[in-house]
Design a protein around this motif. Structure first.
Motif, PDB file in Angstrom:
ATOM      1  N   PRO A  30      27.778 -23.192 -17.435  1.00  0.00           N
ATOM      2  CA  PRO A  30      28.384 -22.066 -18.169  1.00  0.00           C
ATOM      3  C   PRO A  30      29.131 -21.113 -17.233  1.00  0.00           C
ATOM      4  O   PRO A  30      28.715 -20.879 -16.103  1.00  0.00           O
ATOM      5  N   VAL A  31      30.271 -20.609 -17.725  1.00  0.00           N
ATOM      6  CA  VAL A  31      31.006 -19.556 -17.019  1.00  0.00           C
ATOM      7  C   VAL A  31      31.298 -18.453 -18.023  1.00  0.00           C
ATOM      8  O   VAL A  31      31.302 -18.672 -19.235  1.00  0.00           O
ATOM      9  N   ALA A  32      31.552 -17.273 -17.530  1.00  0.00           N
ATOM     10  CA  ALA A  32      31.844 -16.132 -18.397  1.00  0.00           C
ATOM     11  C   ALA A  32      33.135 -16.399 -19.176  1.00  0.00           C
ATOM     12  O   ALA A  32      34.069 -17.022 -18.656  1.00  0.00           O
ATOM     13  N   PRO A  33      33.211 -15.936 -20.424  1.00  0.00           N
ATOM     14  CA  PRO A  33      34.421 -16.173 -21.227  1.00  0.00           C
ATOM     15  C   PRO A  33      35.694 -15.693 -20.551  1.00  0.00           C
ATOM     16  O   PRO A  33      36.731 -16.360 -20.611  1.00  0.00           O
ATOM     17  N   GLU A  34      35.621 -14.546 -19.875  1.00  0.00           N
ATOM     18  CA  GLU A  34      36.830 -14.030 -19.227  1.00  0.00           C
ATOM     19  C   GLU A  34      37.240 -14.929 -18.046  1.00  0.00           C
ATOM     20  O   GLU A  34      38.426 -15.062 -17.751  1.00  0.00           O
ATOM     21  N   ALA A  35      36.265 -15.556 -17.386  1.00  0.00           N
ATOM     22  CA  ALA A  35      36.590 -16.486 -16.305  1.00  0.00           C
ATOM     23  C   ALA A  35      37.263 -17.731 -16.862  1.00  0.00           C
ATOM     24  O   ALA A  35      38.248 -18.225 -16.307  1.00  0.00           O
ATOM     25  N   ALA A  36      36.734 -18.244 -17.965  1.00  0.00           N
ATOM     26  CA  ALA A  36      37.341 -19.428 -18.575  1.00  0.00           C
ATOM     27  C   ALA A  36      38.766 -19.121 -19.038  1.00  0.00           C
ATOM     28  O   ALA A  36      39.681 -19.945 -18.862  1.00  0.00           O
ATOM     29  N   ARG A  37      38.950 -17.941 -19.577  1.00  0.00           N
ATOM     30  CA  ARG A  37      40.280 -17.549 -20.044  1.00  0.00           C
ATOM     31  C   ARG A  37      41.231 -17.386 -18.856  1.00  0.00           C
ATOM     32  O   ARG A  37      42.381 -17.863 -18.890  1.00  0.00           O
ATOM     33  N   GLY A  38      40.789 -16.754 -17.783  1.00  0.00           N
ATOM     34  CA  GLY A  38      41.623 -16.594 -16.596  1.00  0.00           C
ATOM     35  C   GLY A  38      42.002 -17.932 -15.990  1.00  0.00           C
ATOM     36  O   GLY A  38      43.135 -18.122 -15.536  1.00  0.00           O
ATOM     37  N   ALA A  39      41.068 -18.878 -16.011  1.00  0.00           N
ATOM     38  CA  ALA A  39      41.354 -20.207 -15.470  1.00  0.00           C
ATOM     39  C   ALA A  39      42.400 -20.921 -16.311  1.00  0.00           C
ATOM     40  O   ALA A  39      43.314 -21.562 -15.782  1.00  0.00           O
ATOM     41  N   ARG A  40      42.279 -20.798 -17.626  1.00  0.00           N
ATOM     42  CA  ARG A  40      43.265 -21.445 -18.518  1.00  0.00           C
ATOM     43  C   ARG A  40      44.648 -20.872 -18.300  1.00  0.00           C
ATOM     44  O   ARG A  40      45.645 -21.603 -18.256  1.00  0.00           O
ATOM     45  N   LEU A  41      44.730 -19.555 -18.175  1.00  0.00           N
ATOM     46  CA  LEU A  41      46.037 -18.921 -17.997  1.00  0.00           C
ATOM     47  C   LEU A  41      46.669 -19.334 -16.662  1.00  0.00           C
ATOM     48  O   LEU A  41      47.865 -19.620 -16.591  1.00  0.00           O
ATOM     49  N   ALA A  42      45.867 -19.377 -15.593  1.00  0.00           N
ATOM     50  CA  ALA A  42      46.404 -19.779 -14.288  1.00  0.00           C
ATOM     51  C   ALA A  42      46.901 -21.214 -14.332  1.00  0.00           C
ATOM     52  O   ALA A  42      47.972 -21.536 -13.810  1.00  0.00           O
ATOM     53  N   ALA A  43      46.115 -22.078 -14.973  1.00  0.00           N
ATOM     54  CA  ALA A  43      46.516 -23.480 -15.077  1.00  0.00           C
ATOM     55  C   ALA A  43      47.781 -23.625 -15.901  1.00  0.00           C
ATOM     56  O   ALA A  43      48.688 -24.404 -15.565  1.00  0.00           O
ATOM     57  N   GLN A  44      47.864 -22.872 -16.979  1.00  0.00           N
ATOM     58  CA  GLN A  44      49.043 -22.949 -17.847  1.00  0.00           C
ATOM     59  C   GLN A  44      50.292 -22.486 -17.110  1.00  0.00           C
ATOM     60  O   GLN A  44      51.355 -23.130 -17.205  1.00  0.00           O
ATOM     61  N   ARG A  45      50.174 -21.377 -16.370  1.00  0.00           N
ATOM     62  CA  ARG A  45      51.334 -20.871 -15.632  1.00  0.00           C
ATOM     63  C   ARG A  45      51.804 -21.880 -14.591  1.00  0.00           C
ATOM     64  O   ARG A  45      53.004 -22.092 -14.411  1.00  0.00           O
ATOM     65  N   HIS A  46      50.855 -22.511 -13.889  1.00  0.00           N
ATOM     66  CA  HIS A  46      51.234 -23.473 -12.858  1.00  0.00           C
ATOM     67  C   HIS A  46      51.947 -24.669 -13.463  1.00  0.00           C
ATOM     68  O   HIS A  46      52.992 -25.112 -12.981  1.00  0.00           O
TER      69      HIS A  46
END
Length: 806
Positions: free
Chosen positions: A778-794
């Protein structure tokens, strides 16, 4: 030659001065020193507070990366959970923001229970247990005062530490040797407990009170060598400090224990009343032997480090008796444990009372190493890498022996390359007296007479880099490198043959040793060894360099960091180190070199503490760090396929970043060595793939390399999210969420490519087995969201570049 005081990094803090056992070989209560009688039983608050502050003061003054504190006694668990909590709290309070804390406790285990272990888990306290083997062996000495056995209590304690919940706290077992015990039975009893490490300790003794020697001879060496053969036969299932230390020192590395090798002691003891003492082992010499007359209330640890008794244990070779200095195994033995040298009338200026045993032990290990079968050089066809090692490496890790198997195979490759260089030079030159031909004759002789010295130079990462360039006809790389290799190996072997070597850019290159600036460009110099160093003759001048000469304007030795368990060269002299994608740094000023030493020491501490599955392989295979230049504000690192054992790094400002760069780049080093031995993919597949860690599309091998490296990256952030604090912990969780996903997806791309060989699929399965469980953490929801956004931008940026270039 007197040396400056050594900063103290190891602190033994006595939290209780009594014991619940009555071990008859105990150096605290059963030997010459009786100072324990007048000390408080439990350490008071004021001593804990003052000690913690003094340690922090000392660490800050010396820029220490990490300190080791051992809670000790007597029996430290007698202090109780509340007192031990206070000790841990004060140490963490004082050292927060100053340096890392490696906190341990050494106990007989009798009182260990879940209350203590939950407390230790909260503060990261590692637990070492004293156990002398099976019940028969243990009960010779380790009994209660009424004669009852302590063995079942200790087994219960070890059983608790082996539970998954507490396993990470288990530091290992300490076993005091009694030669009346069966060595195989003792070792098997310890091995059955699956310890992370075992220390076999010689019983404390002096020339005044020598150890028992039933039957005479060297019974302690015989006993330990019997254990070594048993351990070897079992495949070395865990590290054994004494054997690992001897093997490391025989190879020119640092020891892992103060009882062997020439590294200076950096340990001090704080008693329950706050008095400062030298190592506890001195209690075996005479009453008051460890005393310094200092205490934490009135004196700093700098003052303690300048105490004559403390300085005496930092003098290395110069601090030993003349008989020891002349001994052929002195660099492994180091004169033995300081306390074991004591004799009335001459003090500690004597060989160890175990001198004969240490000689027999070291030469026995040396002879076993020499007799070990050497793997044949890699041949076309099936891989020579053992399947068990391949599976270890595929999982992303690889223990010390797996990485050593890669290193041995690399040595075979380098030997073949040297032979090819020699053949090329013979084909091109009819002059058989040319330097390359003469060097080859010396190399052949060294291979027979001093193979360890030659192998040390052949294992230098940039020896292969030079040979490959030479065979490719690259500018600046020629067969004169054979002479450079021969000269360096001859000096390491103590040979005095003069060797003609090329002068390149005004310097003489001596791989693994350094460079000598002689001026001019082109031409030759003559390097000759001697008993105290060597000479370099060039341009009508002769430069003499002593064995222990410090760096100077003309002599640039390779600097080395010797940290517990790892010796690494800081290579800023070899001209063939420039194969990294970033420019290499020039010769480092002393201040920058010291910053590197401190940073590497702190990074190594962090790796050992937080990434212990990577540390053994890195210790066995990463021999060289090459400083790079980097654009401002960027953390850059690189590895070169033709330089096994080396990574290039621009020194970052933070030790955790340096630790990440080390484990990341060493993944590339390991995988490159695997690819030298095994075909993992079809080289004809020219398709390009998206890699979330790159701006450009990657071929299949590039994707494989990146995926393997990012196993370590994801794992690093996986751990750091728990060990970092505040915003750094939240940032680490975002990184973990991102890189676990990307790495898992890349594994699936590789597995589904249709271009992996059967071994390649096996390798991919190993990576998948490591990464897949991380997706469930498990990871914090905000961490999962930040990871998705970084991946999407890349990915969007990558797609835009791809579209623009199509």
């Amino acid at each position: 030659m007197d040396r400056s005081p050594v900063p103290l990094r190891q602190f033994v803090l006595k939290v209780h001065s009594r014991c619940d056992l009555a071990c008859d070989h105990c150096y605290v209560y059963e030997h010459a020193d009786t100072s324990w009688r007048g000390r408080p039983r439990a350490v008071p608050d004021e001593v804990l507070v003052r000690t913690a502050d003094r340690i922090a003061e000392h660490a800050a003054a010396h820029g220490t990366a990490a300190v080791h504190v051992v809670l000790h006694g007597g029996e430290p668990l007698l202090a109780g959970p509340a007192r031990l909590r206070r000790a841990a709290e004060e140490l963490h309070r004082a050292l927060d923001g100053v340096c890392a804390l490696d906190l341990r406790i050494h106990t007989n285990g009798v009182l260990l229970d879940e209350r203590f272990l939950d407390l230790f888990a909260e503060f990261g306290v590692k637990v070492g247990i004293s156990l002398d083997g099976d019940r028969t062996a243990n009960d010779r000495h380790r009994r209660f005062a009424d004669g009852r056995s302590s063995h079942p209590h200790v087994l219960r304690a070890v059983g608790l530490l082996r539970r998954p919940r507490y396993r990470h706290l288990f530091a290992g077992l300490l076993c005091t040797v009694d030669v009346r015990n069966d060595p195989a039975a003792v070792h098997d009893a310890l091995a059955e407990l699956d310890p992370p490490r075992v220390d076999y300790l010689l019983p404390h003794a002096t020339w005044e009170q020598p150890p028992p020697r039933p039957g005479g001879g060297t019974p302690y060496a015989d006993w330990l060598l019997a254990v070594l053969d048993r351990w070897d036969g079992q495949g070395r299932p865990f590290p054994v400090r004494v054997f690992d230390s001897v093997e490391r020192t025989l190879r020119g590395g640092s020891s892992l224990t103060e009882s062997l090798g020439l590294e200076p002691s950096d340990l001090v003891v704080v008693e329950t009343d706050g008095t400062l003492e030298q190592a506890d082992s001195l209690k075996t010499a005479f009453d008051g032997a460890p005393a310094t007359g200092l205490d934490v209330f009135s004196h700093t640890f700098d003052e303690a480090s300048r105490h004559p008794g403390m300085l005496a244990r930092t003098q290395g070779l110069d601090g030993l008796a003349a008989e020891c200095r002349a001994c052929p195994v002195v660099r492994s033995c180091g004169g033995g444990l300081y306390a074991h040298r004591y004799r009335a009338g001459s003090g500690f200026a004597n060989p160890s009372v175990y001198c004969g045993d240490l000689m027999q032990l070291i030469t026995g290990i040396r002879d076993r190493l020499a007799a070990a079968p050497v793997p044949s050089p890699p041949q076309p066809g099936p891989p020579v890498l053992p399947e068990a090692h391949l599976d270890e490496l595929a999982a992303g890790f690889g223990g010390a022996e797996a990485v050593r198997s890669l290193a041995r195979a690399q040595l075979g490759i380098v030997r073949e390359l040297l032979a090819a260089v020699r053949q090329r030079s013979a084909d091109l030159s009819a002059d058989r007296s040319a330097p390359a031909a003469a060097a080859w004759e010396l190399l052949t002789a060294l291979d027979s007479d001093a193979p360890d010295a030659l192998d040390a130079v052949l294992a230098h990462p940039y020896t292969r880099a030079w040979a490959v360039r030479c065979l490719e006809g690259a500018a600046g790389a020629d067969a004169g490198g054979l002479a450079e290799v021969a000269a360096a190996a001859a000096l390491r072997a103590g040979r005095d043959e003069p060797v003609r070597v090329p002068v390149r850019g005004g310097a003489v290159r001596l791989p693994t040793l350094g460079r000598v600036l002689v001026g001019g460009d082109g031409g030759e110099a003559v390097v000759s060894g001697g008993p105290d160093g060597f000479t370099v003759a060039a341009g009508g001048a002769v430069l003499r360099i002593g064995r222990d000469d410090p760096p100077g304007d003309r002599w640039h030795p390779v600097r080395r960091l010797a940290a517990p368990g790892w010796t690494v060269a800081l290579e800023d002299t070899d001209p063939y180190r420039d194969g990294h994608q970033w420019p290499v740094a020039g010769r480092l000023p002393d201040g920058e070199a010291e910053a590197w030493r401190a940073g590497l020491a702190e990074a190594w501490e962090l790796i050992g503490r937080e990434l212990p599955r990577y540390a053994p392989g890195l210790s066995a295979g990463l021999s060289t760090v090459t400083p790079l230049e980097a654009p401002a504000g960027q953390d850059v690192s690189a590895a070169v396929r033709q330089a096994f054992g080396a990574v290039g790094i621009a020194r970052p400002g933070r030790a955790d970043v340096l630790a990440l760069l080390l484990v990341h780049e060493f993944q590339h080093v390991k995988l490159g060595a695997v690819l030298d031995l095994a075909d993992l993919h079809d080289p004809e597949d020219t398709r390009l793939h998206y890699a979330p860690w790159r701006e450009d599309p990657r071929p299949l091998e590039g994707l494989l390399q990146g995926t393997y490296a990012h196993i370590a990256v994801a794992d690093f952030w996986r751990v750091r999210r728990h060990t970092a604090r505040g915003a750094a912990a939240a940032e680490a969780e975002v990184h973990f969420a991102r890189w676990r996903r990307h790495t898992a997806e890349a594994v699936e791309v590789l597995a589904g490519s249709g271009s992996l060989t059967p071994l390649g699929m096996r390798f991919a399965e190993g990576m998948r087995a490591t990464v897949a469980p991380w997706l469930e953490e498990p990871v914090a929801p905000e961490a999962a969201r930040g990871a998705r956004l970084a991946a999407q931008r890349h990915r969007e940026a990558w797609q835009a570049r791809a579209a623009a270039g199509s």
